[in-house]
Design a protein around this motif. Structure first.
Motif, mmCIF file in Angstrom:
data_model
loop_
_atom_site.group_PDB
_atom_site.id
_atom_site.type_symbol
_atom_site.label_atom_id
_atom_site.label_comp_id
_atom_site.label_asym_id
_atom_site.label_seq_id
_atom_site.Cartn_x
_atom_site.Cartn_y
_atom_site.Cartn_z
ATOM 1 N N ASP A 33 -10.450 3.374 -31.150
ATOM 2 C CA ASP A 33 -10.253 4.789 -30.873
ATOM 3 C C ASP A 33 -11.343 5.684 -31.445
ATOM 4 N N ILE B 167 -15.342 5.925 -30.906
ATOM 5 C CA ILE B 167 -15.865 6.188 -29.566
ATOM 6 C C ILE B 167 -15.483 7.598 -29.145
ATOM 7 N N LYS C 186 -15.212 12.518 -31.375
ATOM 8 C CA LYS C 186 -14.336 13.459 -32.085
ATOM 9 C C LYS C 186 -14.499 13.206 -33.577
ATOM 10 N N LYS D 59 -10.978 3.825 -22.302
ATOM 11 C CA LYS D 59 -11.393 5.054 -23.004
ATOM 12 C C LYS D 59 -12.702 5.591 -22.436
ATOM 13 N N ARG E 180 -9.232 13.461 -20.568
ATOM 14 C CA ARG E 180 -9.223 12.810 -21.881
ATOM 15 C C ARG E 180 -7.867 12.938 -22.574
ATOM 16 N N LEU F 128 -5.454 10.068 -23.268
ATOM 17 C CA LEU F 128 -5.514 9.210 -24.462
ATOM 18 C C LEU F 128 -4.465 9.610 -25.489
ATOM 19 N N ASN F 129 -3.862 10.773 -25.272
ATOM 20 C CA ASN F 129 -2.817 11.218 -26.199
ATOM 21 C C ASN F 129 -1.442 10.691 -25.826
#
Ligand code: GLY
Length: 346
Positions: free
Chosen positions: A136, A139, A142, A218, A232, A235-236
């Motif tokens: 996670d 990549i 963030k 991802k 994106r 991904l949550n």
């Protein structure tokens, strides 16, 4: 060896996934970094495991220095950030030097934030050593630290110039930490790769291929939406409820995501969005990896989502599975939540 290219408008980079990669980092770093100095950030646990090995390798081509912080989430603080910046500056770091994050998610997030802010930005490379960070946070750029009792609330988007994943580093993780990373890996299968999810039922070795297949999910969404405004957000999946559970009960992140995914599936089923076969199938896979599958009533946690930073202007972006391997984003307003789940209950 497996290679993934993350193609972004301004900051494309390569993820190398290779067994034993720590022993020949220079071969890859030379392809993206031609100056002399590398500054490593690591923690006191990873230091004992890999720092000497990495320094010995890097010294073949570069001048190397390093800073060590205590292992754990407390290092993602403004105090540690200040202290580490001071140490790097005292050691003579300059704008065209390279930072290298050697460790798990805390190190990657902190190092990336320093790389994004010191001298208004210097290059950095991620060398993630936990499955969770390989899956996670290493990549997608963030970065950030915790502040005012809120996780990741100070941060910047700062893409690394390369990510180097050595699956052999997983050999030193204990079972709980490995399963923690499996929470995110299973999530990638659930939102974007049914075949991967089915493969996981046989408990395969987490090798170059599995990591590649998981990160490909991802990669696709980060490429479409680098700054987390649309795709994106998928991904949550499992995170809206997962964050509330993580804070309340002290689960590890991947464990909380496991519970959060099941809660989101339940809610999606109640809203007639999620196929009901998803629940038992996902639960079975989570159980195989000893991830928690306790049932929490998602309605009790809906209120907490209002405080989440992902709640943009009174709208919560829920991620629901339609089927295993497919998901959709559903923006739901606070008033719709109240109307549907609270006022009707009274
Ligand atoms: N951890 C979710 C993301 O990278 O967007």
């Amino acid at each position: 060896m497996k290679k993934l290219e993350i193609q972004l408008k301004d900051n494309s980079y390569t993820i190398i996934i290779e067994d034993g990669l720590l022993s020949h980092l220079c071969f890859y770093l030379e392809q993206v970094y031609s100056n002399k100095k590398i500054f490593i950030l690591t923690d006191d646990i990873v230091k004992n495991l890999y720092l000497d090995k990495v320094i010995n390798e890097l010294k073949k081509k570069y001048e190397v220095d390093y800073v060590v912080v205590p292992n754990g989430e407390n290092s993602k603080s403004i105090m540690t950030y200040t202290k580490v910046c001071e140490e790097f500056l005292n050691k003579g770091i300059r704008r065209n030097d390279l930072l290298l994050a050697l460790g798990g998610g805390v190190i990657g997030d902190l190092c990336g934030f320093i790389a994004g802010t010191i001298y208004r930005g210097i290059p950095y490379v991620n060398v993630p050593t936990t499955l969770l960070s390989q899956m996670d946070s290493s990549i997608g750029g963030k970065t950030g630290i915790d502040f005012a009792d809120r996780k990741n609330i100070l941060g910047v988007f700062k893409q690394p110039i390369m990510v180097c994943i050595d699956p052999k580093t997983l050999d030193t993780l204990n079972d709980r930490e490995m399963n923690n990373g499996m929470g995110e890996l299973i999530k990638h299968g659930a939102i974007g790769n049914r075949a991967l999810l089915m493969k996981l039922k046989d408990k395969p070795k987490i090798d170059e291929t599995i990591i590649y297949e998981s990160l490909s999910v991802k990669k696709k969404v980060v490429e479409k939406d680098e700054f987390d405004l649309k795709e994106r957000m998928t991904l949550n999946f499992g995170h809206t409820f997962g964050h509330a559970i993580e804070l309340k009960y002290g689960y590890k992140h991947g464990e909380a995501v496991a519970i959060g995914m099941l809660m989101a599936v339940r809610m999606g089923m109640d809203l007639k969005i999620t196929d009901s076969s998803c629940y038992p199938e996902l639960k079975q896979i989570l159980q195989i990896y000893h991830l928690p599958i306790e049932e929490y009533d998602y309605r009790e946690y809906l209120k907490d989502t209002v405080l989440d930073k992902k709640n943009i202007a009174g709208i919560v972006h829920f991620i629901f599975l339609t089927h295993l391997g497919e998901c959709k984003i559903y923006p739901i307003t606070e008033s719709q939540i109240k109307e549907r789940f609270y006022e009707c209950d009274n």
